[in-house]
Motif scaffolding. Structure first.
Motif, PDB file in Angstrom:
ATOM      1  N   LEU A 154     -58.012 107.369 -37.240  1.00 31.46           N
ATOM      2  CA  LEU A 154     -58.650 106.711 -36.093  1.00 31.46           C
ATOM      3  C   LEU A 154     -57.618 106.357 -35.027  1.00 31.46           C
ATOM      4  N   LEU A 155     -56.454 105.907 -35.445  1.00 24.54           N
ATOM      5  CA  LEU A 155     -55.410 105.542 -34.496  1.00 24.54           C
ATOM      6  C   LEU A 155     -54.949 106.757 -33.684  1.00 24.54           C
ATOM      7  N   LEU A 156     -54.838 107.904 -34.328  1.00 25.23           N
ATOM      8  CA  LEU A 156     -54.490 109.129 -33.599  1.00 25.23           C
ATOM      9  C   LEU A 156     -55.558 109.467 -32.564  1.00 25.23           C
ATOM     10  N   LYS A 157     -56.803 109.303 -32.949  1.00 24.18           N
ATOM     11  CA  LYS A 157     -57.901 109.616 -32.038  1.00 24.18           C
ATOM     12  C   LYS A 157     -57.961 108.630 -30.869  1.00 24.18           C
ATOM     13  N   VAL A 158     -57.635 107.368 -31.111  1.00 16.86           N
ATOM     14  CA  VAL A 158     -57.559 106.385 -30.023  1.00 16.86           C
ATOM     15  C   VAL A 158     -56.595 106.886 -28.952  1.00 16.86           C
ATOM     16  N   ASP A 159     -55.440 107.344 -29.389  1.00 11.90           N
ATOM     17  CA  ASP A 159     -54.431 107.835 -28.450  1.00 11.90           C
ATOM     18  C   ASP A 159     -54.914 109.088 -27.728  1.00 11.90           C
ATOM     19  N   GLU A 160     -55.539 110.004 -28.450  1.00  8.88           N
ATOM     20  CA  GLU A 160     -56.027 111.237 -27.826  1.00  8.88           C
ATOM     21  C   GLU A 160     -57.112 110.950 -26.787  1.00  8.88           C
ATOM     22  N   ILE A 161     -57.999 110.026 -27.095  1.00 11.60           N
ATOM     23  CA  ILE A 161     -59.069 109.689 -26.145  1.00 11.60           C
ATOM     24  C   ILE A 161     -58.475 109.063 -24.887  1.00 11.60           C
ATOM     25  N   ALA A 162     -57.557 108.117 -25.070  1.00 13.77           N
ATOM     26  CA  ALA A 162     -56.921 107.479 -23.909  1.00 13.77           C
ATOM     27  C   ALA A 162     -56.188 108.524 -23.058  1.00 13.77           C
ATOM     28  N   GLU A 163     -55.502 109.442 -23.695  1.00  6.78           N
ATOM     29  CA  GLU A 163     -54.789 110.474 -22.953  1.00  6.78           C
ATOM     30  C   GLU A 163     -55.744 111.445 -22.269  1.00  6.78           C
ATOM     31  N   ARG A 164     -56.922 111.660 -22.834  1.00  8.03           N
ATOM     32  CA  ARG A 164     -57.909 112.518 -22.172  1.00  8.03           C
ATOM     33  C   ARG A 164     -58.425 111.836 -20.909  1.00  8.03           C
ATOM     34  N   VAL A 165     -58.636 110.514 -20.968  1.00  8.14           N
ATOM     35  CA  VAL A 165     -59.040 109.765 -19.775  1.00  8.14           C
ATOM     36  C   VAL A 165     -57.984 109.949 -18.683  1.00  8.14           C
TER      37      VAL A 165
END
Length: 156
Positions: free
Chosen positions: A60-71
């Motif tokens: 989940l922590l990896l995905k948090v970072d990926e989502i923020a970077e996609r924004v």
């Protein structure tokens, strides 16, 4: 039509970034819930669930970072205040949950909510011809559906 720096419609990118920020808020609350399950689970399944919850929150922590970077890739700013996460999350905080099956029920409910939101984001991304966001959401959904199946099987 005005486009952003990666060639996508600016208005559609803004709408996508807003939905991704809402998804980000939900991920952050869910991440903390799963950390809580990891720390606080008790009972005969402790060793098994303790390890499984750690696997989940690391992912989940990896995905948090990926989502923020996609924004950011879409040209917008990701939410980064916990008060904003609480205000914008449909996933509710899980407090003082210690019994293994209740922790797993919370995990399954959180994934159900995330998968539903990701399907909506994926549909918006496809409409905007944003292959990057659509693929990210598709990958998350595929992985999380399997996780739901496995934890559901554990529940019996």
């Amino acid at each position: 039509m005005q486009t952003n720096r990666i060639g996508l419609d600016s208005d559609k990118s803004k709408q996508l970034a807003e939905r991704l920020n809402t998804l980000l808020a939900n991920y952050q609350i869910f991440y903390m819930n799963v950390r809580g399950y990891h720390w606080n689970v008790r009972g005969p399944e402790f060793f098994e669930l303790h390890v499984k919850f750690e696997e989940q929150y690391n992912d989940l922590l990896l995905k948090v970072d990926e989502i923020a970077e996609r924004v950011l890739t879409l040209g917008h700013r990701p939410m980064h205040a916990f008060s904003d996460y609480l205000e914008n999350s449909e996933v509710k905080e899980a407090k003082n949950v210690t019994e293994g099956k209740l922790c797993v029920q919370g995990l399954l409910q959180g994934y159900k909510q995330l998968i539903s939101m990701q399907r909506e984001v994926m549909e918006l991304a496809q409409d905007a011809q944003d292959e990057g966001t659509a693929t990210l959401m598709s990958d998350y959904i595929t992985q999380q559906e399997k996780t739901v199946w496995m934890f559901s099987a554990w529940m019996g």
